[in-house]
Structure formats: C-alpha cells, structure tokens
Design an enzyme around this catalytic site. Structure first.
Site, mmCIF file in Angstrom:
data_model
loop_
_atom_site.group_PDB
_atom_site.id
_atom_site.type_symbol
_atom_site.label_atom_id
_atom_site.label_comp_id
_atom_site.label_asym_id
_atom_site.label_seq_id
_atom_site.Cartn_x
_atom_site.Cartn_y
_atom_site.Cartn_z
ATOM 1 N N HIS A 218 0.996 -1.194 -0.012
ATOM 2 C CA HIS A 218 -0.069 -0.272 0.003
ATOM 3 C C HIS A 218 0.580 1.249 -0.097
ATOM 4 C CE1 HIS A 218 0.635 -0.596 4.748
ATOM 5 N NE2 HIS A 218 0.443 0.179 4.635
ATOM 6 N N HIS B 294 1.122 5.529 0.603
ATOM 7 C CA HIS B 294 0.159 6.218 1.800
ATOM 8 C C HIS B 294 0.303 7.153 1.392
ATOM 9 C CE1 HIS B 294 0.004 4.747 6.284
ATOM 10 N NE2 HIS B 294 1.168 3.289 5.592
#
Length: 143
Positions: free
Chosen positions: A102, A104
């Site tokens: 992922h 940010h």
C-alpha cells in the site's frame, strides 16, 4: 499471514469497514483509520501482495496513478495541501504493519512542522465520514 486474514483484502472485498474515497478495477483508496494529517489516504492494489517483491508489476502503474489522483485532490481547494508525501513501507524494518502492499498519500501544508515519527505517535481519526465524502467528491470532479 494468509490472504484470508488480510484486513486490506477484506476492505477490497467490501467485507471490512473503510472510508473508501476511490476505486477502480485495479486499486482501492481509503482513509487511514489513524491519519497523520486530514485526508491521509491509503491506496492498495485489489490483488494481494505482501510487499514490493511479490507485487505484480502490472499493478505498479495503476497504484501510482491512483495515488497521484488522490494527491491532486488533496492539493485542491477543499483540502488545501501544498504538497504530499507518498510513502510505501516495505517490510518490518521499514515500519510496515499491514502486509498488503500500500501507498500512503499524506497531505502537507507549508509550515505544518509534521514529522512522521511525531505524526505516528499523535494520530487522531477525526470525522472520517465527512473527510471521506469531501475527498470522494473532489476526486470525482478531477479531469
């Protein structure tokens, strides 16, 4: 950790709670539940990978394109960010806590004096539902 036990896979499959701000065929973007700054968003590939080493390269471009879209929305008038930090923590030594790749997207404002170490200690959720609605609307209005 198996894919069955992955909290981000649950969000992608709409089995887990999240404040989704963007989704397409390849990625899902949702607010961090303990944001460093208002609008802090996570962008994840729909297909599970625990980190960069097993991320299918076909998902790298859509992942970054979605992060760019979220960043552009955060720099709009509704959120007023002057810049963003994009961060991908890869592995325990890099402070990765959820082992699903992922990115940010953290909005920054000139003079905000935000440091990630301090931000990680002072995270507060705020009104995620309102922030998500505002960000969804801003993203949808982008060209």
């Amino acid at each position: 950790m198996t894919v069955d036990a992955c909290v981000f896979c649950d969000i992608v499959a709409e089995r887990g709670p999240a404040h989704v701000v963007y989704a397409d065929d390849d990625v899902v973007a949702f607010l961090d539940r303990a944001p460093i700054a208002r609008g802090h968003t996570l962008v994840v590939p729909r297909r599970h990978s625990s980190g960069l080493s097993d991320l299918d390269p076909r998902y790298g471009t859509p992942l970054l394109a979605a992060a760019q879209r979220v960043a552009n929305a955060l720099k709009g008038t509704e959120f007023g960010a002057h810049g963003v930090n994009l961060a991908l923590n890869d592995g325990r030594a890099a402070m990765q806590t959820v082992f699903h790749t992922h990115v940010h997207v953290v909005p920054r404002r000139s003079g905000d004096k935000l440091t990630f170490a301090k931000g990680l200690l002072t995270r507060r959720a705020g009104d995620l539902e309102t922030v998500a609605a505002q960000l969804r609307s801003t993203i949808a209005a982008l060209p």
